[in-house]
Design an enzyme around this catalytic site. Structure first.
Site, short mmCIF file in Angstrom:
data_model
loop_
_atom_site.label_atom_id
_atom_site.label_comp_id
_atom_site.label_asym_id
_atom_site.label_seq_id
_atom_site.Cartn_x
_atom_site.Cartn_y
_atom_site.Cartn_z
N LYS A 172 0.93 -1.01 -0.04
CA LYS A 172 -0.07 -0.01 0.02
C LYS A 172 0.91 1.18 -0.05
CE LYS A 172 -3.30 2.88 2.52
NZ LYS A 172 -3.63 3.29 3.62
N ALA A 259 -9.93 5.54 4.32
CA ALA A 259 -9.82 6.66 5.43
C ALA A 259 -11.21 7.44 5.39
CB ALA A 259 -8.67 7.92 4.94
#
Length: 329
Positions: A172, A259
């Site tokens: 990531k 997020a």
């Protein structure tokens, strides 16, 4: 028996011709099944597994062969960089009170992927507990991330070390612009994506909710794009449904909201937008009861996915009665 030495049977509702004298174990093997992992019903009677190698198929037999599969939509999987997963929930490994709570939350969430930060070894106490002592990387896919990196060079260096440490190429990537908002620096992110992809990495990339930026990342070699729903750790929920939906419609790689999720309904919204998955950390780790919240997030992701697949009803400006008005008393 046919002239060719075959007989006619029915297997799971389908007619087949098989060699006369074939045992049930032999039939299972011929079908590409492991006899030790299936159960067989023959003419409405269950055949003990221990005898499958002895019982021979006879002309006209009706057989049901079953095995165990996961509950729910067994075939509703998603694939990133050639790897297939059932759970569409990815969870982080930060902010928990200890590794034991973290491991319990991962189990409750059903997640098959966890993000892990790359940090220096504690050389002052080399015997200190490590995450791998609690979450087995042979059972759960580790996704090394570049949390805390503010330049492309920092991120690239971090992931090179991660690959050396664990052999990981699925990673990531996040390159932050500044500390207050933790928004991504897209210029540095794009540069890092190009370099990493050329070095054989398969970067899943944290990005802004911009369809153009998402497409540029895809062209640069991102194997998944991960637009933020809201600032990292804010718990504000999905603030940008229109742009995330546009990214989903235009992407040829998986799209995951990364997020901003604060509660289960936020995760469901992300899935109803058509996203392939959701990544979260703070929403679970900072809940008053993290394990319970992990279970809630698992259910929400599954519910949101089912809702998306089912196809929502059309929205109307005015009421439309569920019961017909004709024939009222």
């Amino acid at each position: 028996m046919g002239s060719d030495g075959t007989i006619s049977i029915q297997v799971n509702g389908e007619h087949r011709r098989v060699t006369a004298g074939l045992t049930l174990a032999g039939l299972a093997a011929e079908l590409g099944l492991d006899p030790a992992k299936v159960a067989v019903e023959r003419n409405l009677e269950v055949v003990p597994r221990s005898t499958l190698g002895d019982v021979r198929v006879e002309d006209g037999d009706e057989l049901e062969i079953v095995h165990f599969v996961g509950g729910g939509q067994d075939d509703d999987t998603w694939t990133v960089a050639g790897r297939t997963f059932r759970s569409r929930l990815i969870v982080g490994t930060g902010k928990y009170k200890d590794f034991a709570e973290n491991a319990a939350a991962v189990e409750a969430s059903g997640a098959e992927i966890v993000t892990v930060a790359v940090r220096r070894v504690n050389i002052a106490d080399p015997n200190a507990p490590m995450l791998t002592d609690y979450i087995d990387p042979k059972k759960i896919t580790y996704l090394p991330n570049t949390a805390g990196c503010f330049t492309a060079d920092e991120a690239i260096r971090t992931l090179r070390l991660a690959r050396e440490a664990g052999g990981w190429d699925l990673v990531k990537l996040e390159v932050l612009g500044e500390a207050k908002t933790l928004y991504p620096d897209m210029r540095e992110t794009l540069r890092a994506t190009e370099v990493l992809a050329n070095e054989g990495f398969k970067p899943m990339v944290y990005c802004v909710d911009d369809p153009i930026a998402a497409k540029q990342l895809e062209d640069a070699g991102a194997v998944a794009v991960m637009p933020l729903g809201a600032p990292i750790g804010s718990g504000l929920g999905i603030q940008n449904r229109v742009t995330i939906r546009l990214i989903v419609e235009g992407a040829k790689v998986p799209v995951l909201v990364d997020a901003g999720v604060g509660t289960a309904s936020d995760a469901a919204v992300a899935m109803e937008l058509g996203c392939d998955g959701v990544l979260m950390n703070t929403a679970i780790a900072e809940a008053k009861q993290p394990i319970m919240m992990a279970r809630a997030m698992k259910a929400a992701v599954e519910a949101g996915r089912l809702s998306y697949l089912a196809g929502r009803m059309g929205q109307r400006r005015y009421a439309d009665p569920s019961s017909p008005l004709a024939g009222l008393i």
